[in-house]
Design a protein around this motif. Sequence first.
Motif, PDB file in Angstrom:
ATOM      1  N   VAL A 123       0.833  -1.203   0.000  1.00  7.34           N
ATOM      2  CA  VAL A 123       0.000   0.000   0.000  1.00  7.34           C
ATOM      3  C   VAL A 123       0.871   1.257   0.000  1.00  7.34           C
ATOM      4  O   VAL A 123       0.592   2.225  -0.712  1.00  7.34           O
ATOM      5  N   LEU A 124       1.947   1.247   0.779  1.00  2.88           N
ATOM      6  CA  LEU A 124       2.862   2.391   0.783  1.00  2.88           C
ATOM      7  C   LEU A 124       3.507   2.581  -0.579  1.00  2.88           C
ATOM      8  O   LEU A 124       3.585   3.702  -1.103  1.00  2.88           O
ATOM      9  N   SER A 125       3.984   1.492  -1.174  1.00  4.50           N
ATOM     10  CA  SER A 125       4.606   1.574  -2.492  1.00  4.50           C
ATOM     11  C   SER A 125       3.609   2.032  -3.542  1.00  4.50           C
ATOM     12  O   SER A 125       3.913   2.890  -4.387  1.00  4.50           O
ATOM     13  N   LEU A 126       2.401   1.499  -3.463  1.00  4.75           N
ATOM     14  CA  LEU A 126       1.362   1.869  -4.423  1.00  4.75           C
ATOM     15  C   LEU A 126       0.944   3.325  -4.239  1.00  4.75           C
ATOM     16  O   LEU A 126       0.715   4.042  -5.217  1.00  4.75           O
ATOM     17  N   GLY A 127       0.863   3.785  -2.986  1.00  3.49           N
ATOM     18  CA  GLY A 127       0.502   5.165  -2.737  1.00  3.49           C
ATOM     19  C   GLY A 127       1.531   6.133  -3.283  1.00  3.49           C
ATOM     20  O   GLY A 127       1.188   7.158  -3.898  1.00  3.49           O
ATOM     21  N   LEU A 128       2.810   5.822  -3.108  1.00  3.90           N
ATOM     22  CA  LEU A 128       3.867   6.688  -3.626  1.00  3.90           C
ATOM     23  C   LEU A 128       3.854   6.703  -5.146  1.00  3.90           C
ATOM     24  O   LEU A 128       3.967   7.777  -5.773  1.00  3.90           O
ATOM     25  N   ALA A 129       3.697   5.530  -5.773  1.00  2.63           N
ATOM     26  CA  ALA A 129       3.658   5.465  -7.236  1.00  2.63           C
ATOM     27  C   ALA A 129       2.447   6.215  -7.785  1.00  2.63           C
ATOM     28  O   ALA A 129       2.541   6.916  -8.800  1.00  2.63           O
ATOM     29  N   THR A 130       1.307   6.093  -7.103  1.00  2.00           N
ATOM     30  CA  THR A 130       0.101   6.795  -7.549  1.00  2.00           C
ATOM     31  C   THR A 130       0.265   8.305  -7.424  1.00  2.00           C
ATOM     32  O   THR A 130      -0.154   9.064  -8.308  1.00  2.00           O
ATOM     33  N   ALA A 131       0.863   8.749  -6.326  1.00  2.50           N
ATOM     34  CA  ALA A 131       1.081  10.182  -6.134  1.00  2.50           C
ATOM     35  C   ALA A 131       1.986  10.752  -7.218  1.00  2.50           C
ATOM     36  O   ALA A 131       1.735  11.840  -7.747  1.00  2.50           O
ATOM     37  N   VAL A 132       3.028  10.033  -7.578  1.00  2.00           N
ATOM     38  CA  VAL A 132       3.927  10.489  -8.651  1.00  2.00           C
ATOM     39  C   VAL A 132       3.189  10.536  -9.981  1.00  2.00           C
ATOM     40  O   VAL A 132       3.340  11.481 -10.767  1.00  2.00           O
ATOM     41  N   ALA A 133       2.363   9.515 -10.234  1.00  2.00           N
ATOM     42  CA  ALA A 133       1.612   9.483 -11.494  1.00  2.00           C
ATOM     43  C   ALA A 133       0.568  10.590 -11.563  1.00  2.00           C
ATOM     44  O   ALA A 133       0.168  10.999 -12.660  1.00  2.00           O
ATOM     45  N   CYS A 134       0.117  11.101 -10.401  1.00  2.00           N
ATOM     46  CA  CYS A 134      -0.902  12.153 -10.371  1.00  2.00           C
ATOM     47  C   CYS A 134      -0.320  13.554 -10.550  1.00  2.00           C
ATOM     48  O   CYS A 134      -1.086  14.517 -10.689  1.00  2.00           O
ATOM     49  N   LEU A 135       1.003  13.691 -10.532  1.00  2.13           N
ATOM     50  CA  LEU A 135       1.620  15.015 -10.573  1.00  2.13           C
ATOM     51  C   LEU A 135       1.212  15.851 -11.788  1.00  2.13           C
ATOM     52  O   LEU A 135       1.019  17.065 -11.646  1.00  2.13           O
ATOM     53  N   VAL A 154      -7.659  15.639   5.340  1.00  2.00           N
ATOM     54  CA  VAL A 154      -7.213  16.137   6.639  1.00  2.00           C
ATOM     55  C   VAL A 154      -5.772  15.721   6.916  1.00  2.00           C
ATOM     56  O   VAL A 154      -4.963  16.522   7.405  1.00  2.00           O
ATOM     57  N   CYS A 155      -5.430  14.473   6.599  1.00  2.00           N
ATOM     58  CA  CYS A 155      -4.057  14.003   6.812  1.00  2.00           C
ATOM     59  C   CYS A 155      -3.060  14.799   5.969  1.00  2.00           C
ATOM     60  O   CYS A 155      -1.997  15.195   6.454  1.00  2.00           O
ATOM     61  N   ALA A 156      -3.411  15.026   4.706  1.00  2.00           N
ATOM     62  CA  ALA A 156      -2.525  15.786   3.828  1.00  2.00           C
ATOM     63  C   ALA A 156      -2.424  17.245   4.267  1.00  2.00           C
ATOM     64  O   ALA A 156      -1.365  17.870   4.137  1.00  2.00           O
ATOM     65  N   TRP A 157      -3.521  17.794   4.799  1.00  2.00           N
ATOM     66  CA  TRP A 157      -3.499  19.182   5.259  1.00  2.00           C
ATOM     67  C   TRP A 157      -2.688  19.327   6.545  1.00  2.00           C
ATOM     68  O   TRP A 157      -1.931  20.282   6.723  1.00  2.00           O
ATOM     69  N   ALA A 158      -2.843  18.356   7.466  1.00  2.00           N
ATOM     70  CA  ALA A 158      -2.135  18.426   8.739  1.00  2.00           C
ATOM     71  C   ALA A 158      -0.645  18.139   8.571  1.00  2.00           C
ATOM     72  O   ALA A 158       0.191  18.766   9.234  1.00  2.00           O
ATOM     73  N   MET A 159      -0.312  17.191   7.714  1.00  2.00           N
ATOM     74  CA  MET A 159       1.091  16.832   7.462  1.00  2.00           C
ATOM     75  C   MET A 159       1.303  16.731   5.960  1.00  2.00           C
ATOM     76  O   MET A 159       1.083  15.663   5.371  1.00  2.00           O
ATOM     77  N   PRO A 160       1.705  17.823   5.310  1.00  2.00           N
ATOM     78  CA  PRO A 160       1.841  17.838   3.841  1.00  2.00           C
ATOM     79  C   PRO A 160       2.687  16.708   3.245  1.00  2.00           C
ATOM     80  O   PRO A 160       2.364  16.238   2.151  1.00  2.00           O
ATOM     81  N   PRO A 161       3.757  16.229   3.928  1.00  2.00           N
ATOM     82  CA  PRO A 161       4.498  15.095   3.336  1.00  2.00           C
ATOM     83  C   PRO A 161       3.650  13.844   3.120  1.00  2.00           C
ATOM     84  O   PRO A 161       3.979  13.005   2.274  1.00  2.00           O
ATOM     85  N   LEU A 162       2.550  13.706   3.889  1.00  2.00           N
ATOM     86  CA  LEU A 162       1.686  12.534   3.721  1.00  2.00           C
ATOM     87  C   LEU A 162       0.918  12.557   2.407  1.00  2.00           C
ATOM     88  O   LEU A 162       0.304  11.553   2.032  1.00  2.00           O
ATOM     89  N   LEU A 214       1.602   9.737   0.241  1.00  2.00           N
ATOM     90  CA  LEU A 214       1.275   8.396   0.717  1.00  2.00           C
ATOM     91  C   LEU A 214      -0.227   8.128   0.785  1.00  2.00           C
ATOM     92  O   LEU A 214      -0.648   6.972   0.724  1.00  2.00           O
ATOM     93  N   VAL A 215      -1.042   9.187   0.908  1.00  2.00           N
ATOM     94  CA  VAL A 215      -2.481   8.975   1.105  1.00  2.00           C
ATOM     95  C   VAL A 215      -3.190   8.337  -0.091  1.00  2.00           C
ATOM     96  O   VAL A 215      -4.246   7.710   0.101  1.00  2.00           O
ATOM     97  N   PRO A 216      -2.687   8.447  -1.352  1.00  2.00           N
ATOM     98  CA  PRO A 216      -3.412   7.766  -2.434  1.00  2.00           C
ATOM     99  C   PRO A 216      -3.515   6.255  -2.243  1.00  2.00           C
ATOM    100  O   PRO A 216      -4.503   5.647  -2.671  1.00  2.00           O
TER     101      PRO A 216
END
Length: 213
Positions: A32-44, A176-184, A187-189
Amino acid sequence: MNTGEAVNAPAPAARRERGELFGPRFELFADVLSLGLATAVACLPLVTVPAALSTACALLRRRRLHEEPCTAGRYAAALRARAWRGDLAAGGVLLALAALFVADAVLAAAGLPGAGLFGLFLAVVGAVAAVAGLRACAAPTSAHGWRSALRTGAVRAAGDLPGSALVLLALATAVVCAWAMPPLLFLVPGPLAVALTAVELRVDGTRHGAARR
């Protein structure tokens, strides 16, 4: 040995193979962590958001149904294999609607007459559109065409209100997670895709159970 004791005895814990450091739950967490990071990069590029999230949901569905791992390599291969013409068109429509929504929100916040009622209406419309769009991304048909996926998402958003509430809660939690901690934000995707896939598999399981009856 007493039969009652045998029945009530706890089931033995699943044994790990020799050399195995982590159990299947940790493997899912890592996927899930790997998939979230890959999805976030693909969404840029932003216009790729529907395709990126739809691919993540498709891989998670296959992991659940066929026990296939969700690695970043598999994600990249599945993303390249998509028919990008329809995906980019869907992304363009999404960006246009998001720009329109932001412009209306700015007007509602400007204090114009009837701004309160208009703001409430805008929030309801935005929530409904977000739930239908997210459920369309989780639909298996989104990999082949967005018209049928959007129809499926709209039907399920209206016909499965508990599932739609779960989707809305998952989206609110991610925001909320992304707003409270922008680095997340990177990972949230992954968890969001897990929530969307779980809701859709729940509906599919219910339908299959009703069909068997």
